[in-house]
Design a protein around this motif. Structure first.
Motif, PDB file in Angstrom:
ATOM      1  N   ASP A  81       0.803  -1.228   0.000  1.00  0.00           N
ATOM      2  CA  ASP A  81       0.000   0.000   0.000  1.00  0.00           C
ATOM      3  C   ASP A  81       0.835   1.278   0.000  1.00  0.00           C
ATOM      4  O   ASP A  81       0.447   2.285  -0.596  1.00  0.00           O
ATOM      5  N   LYS A  82       1.974   1.271   0.691  1.00  0.00           N
ATOM      6  CA  LYS A  82       2.809   2.481   0.814  1.00  0.00           C
ATOM      7  C   LYS A  82       3.738   2.705  -0.374  1.00  0.00           C
ATOM      8  O   LYS A  82       4.322   3.783  -0.514  1.00  0.00           O
ATOM      9  N   ILE A  83       3.887   1.699  -1.212  1.00  0.00           N
ATOM     10  CA  ILE A  83       4.926   1.763  -2.235  1.00  0.00           C
ATOM     11  C   ILE A  83       4.528   2.669  -3.395  1.00  0.00           C
ATOM     12  O   ILE A  83       3.491   2.473  -4.037  1.00  0.00           O
ATOM     13  N   ASP A  84       5.362   3.674  -3.610  1.00  0.00           N
ATOM     14  CA  ASP A  84       5.308   4.504  -4.815  1.00  0.00           C
ATOM     15  C   ASP A  84       6.715   5.021  -5.055  1.00  0.00           C
ATOM     16  O   ASP A  84       7.653   4.652  -4.337  1.00  0.00           O
ATOM     17  N   ASP A  85       6.894   5.883  -6.053  1.00  0.00           N
ATOM     18  CA  ASP A  85       8.239   6.365  -6.373  1.00  0.00           C
ATOM     19  C   ASP A  85       8.883   7.090  -5.202  1.00  0.00           C
ATOM     20  O   ASP A  85      10.066   6.888  -4.904  1.00  0.00           O
ATOM     21  N   ALA A  86       8.108   7.944  -4.526  1.00  0.00           N
ATOM     22  CA  ALA A  86       8.650   8.732  -3.414  1.00  0.00           C
ATOM     23  C   ALA A  86       9.060   7.824  -2.257  1.00  0.00           C
ATOM     24  O   ALA A  86      10.096   8.040  -1.614  1.00  0.00           O
ATOM     25  N   PHE A  87       8.260   6.804  -1.984  1.00  0.00           N
ATOM     26  CA  PHE A  87       8.569   5.871  -0.900  1.00  0.00           C
ATOM     27  C   PHE A  87       9.854   5.109  -1.191  1.00  0.00           C
ATOM     28  O   PHE A  87      10.758   5.020  -0.347  1.00  0.00           O
ATOM     29  N   LEU A  88       9.975   4.570  -2.400  1.00  0.00           N
ATOM     30  CA  LEU A  88      11.153   3.771  -2.748  1.00  0.00           C
ATOM     31  C   LEU A  88      12.423   4.604  -2.828  1.00  0.00           C
ATOM     32  O   LEU A  88      13.526   4.069  -2.677  1.00  0.00           O
ATOM     33  N   ALA A  89      12.280   5.916  -3.047  1.00  0.00           N
ATOM     34  CA  ALA A  89      13.453   6.788  -3.160  1.00  0.00           C
ATOM     35  C   ALA A  89      14.266   6.830  -1.864  1.00  0.00           C
ATOM     36  O   ALA A  89      15.445   7.207  -1.882  1.00  0.00           O
TER      37      ALA A  89
END
Length: 266
Positions: A81-89
């Protein structure tokens, strides 16, 4: 009496000063430790329950100890649920602790593909990460299948078997200090519709003739550890990952440790 009182007062004052100095030292060091940046950050997508939970729980204990000893950090999530580009950065390394390649949010799947395609971070996947096909009402993830060498899950050994694994590339950094061959006990050994060898760089394979007890569930050429050099991200798939006892196997822990620092460019 007056001399004794003065002496007692001096001792009391000295003790108070020492306590204050000790407290100041502790606070200062805590603040310093808080401000010091870790060498790198790891995000681990950990399967939340089921038969693999004991392995995941043991992996968390082992990872946390390794991180503490080597000044990196590990955060854990149990869904995408939390995973997006900003999170993975925020993370140099993505570890897939048995979480399967389905039931990801569309945003998470797209962000993960970019993370790997563009080499934004490294990846280590275990065991369940190659459960590729149609499961639980979800369709095959074609990108992930290609990432794993174009394979599709077909079967496994439900009664488990011991097997002997041969390191095929002893020069690869992830195989440093790993004996060959080595034995993996009581594993369920997945089979796929084909060997991924033509599309990946195989690091180790299991010799199916060594299965004990023997079984008809075999696929011939059977890689179990590989990396796909067609992607910018350093990546490694490690099939083993069903039982917590693996963390008592020095070959397995050496591979896991080496893979972390290699995939994270450390």
């Amino acid at each position: 009496m007056e001399c004794r009182s003065r002496l007692h007062l001096r001792k009391s004052t000295t003790v108070q000063l020492l306590v204050l100095l000790l407290m100041s030292f502790i606070v200062a060091n805590a603040a310093y430790a808080k401000d010091v940046e870790p060498r790198f950050r790891v995000i681990a997508l950990a399967e939340p329950g089921g038969l693999h939970k004991p392995f995941v729980d043991a992996a968390k204990i082992w990872l946390d100890k390794l991180a503490s000893e080597n000044e990196f950090t590990v955060d854990y999530i149990q869904n995408t649920d939390k995973i997006d580009d900003a999170f993975l950065a925020h993370y140099r390394l993505f570890i897939q602790l048995n979480y399967p390649p389905y039931n990801w949010t569309p945003t998470a799947a797209s962000a993960f593909e970019r993370y790997i395609d563009e080499g934004r971070g490294g990846w280590i996947g275990f065991h369940h990460a190659t459960l590729l096909g149609e499961f639980d009402g979800f369709k095959m993830w074609p990108w992930f299948s290609n990432f794993m060498g174009g394979i599709r899950f077909t079967s496994y050994i439900p009664t488990f078997a011991d097997g002997t694994v041969t390191v095929e590339d002893t020069s690869h950094p992830t195989m440093k200090g790993v004996p060959t061959p080595f034995v993996i006990q009581h594993e369920e050994w997945y089979t796929w519709d084909k060997s991924p060898r033509a599309n990946v760089h195989v690091l180790a394979s299991v010799n199916e003739s060594t299965y004990r007890p023997d079984t008809k569930t075999k696929m011939g050429d059977h890689p179990v550890i590989w990396t796909n050099n067609n992607y910018k991200a350093r990546n490694i798939y490690i099939f083993m990952g069903h039982h917590p006892d693996l963390f008592e196997n020095p070959a397995f822990t050496a591979i896991f440790r080496n893979a972390i620092f290699w995939a994270a460019h450390q």
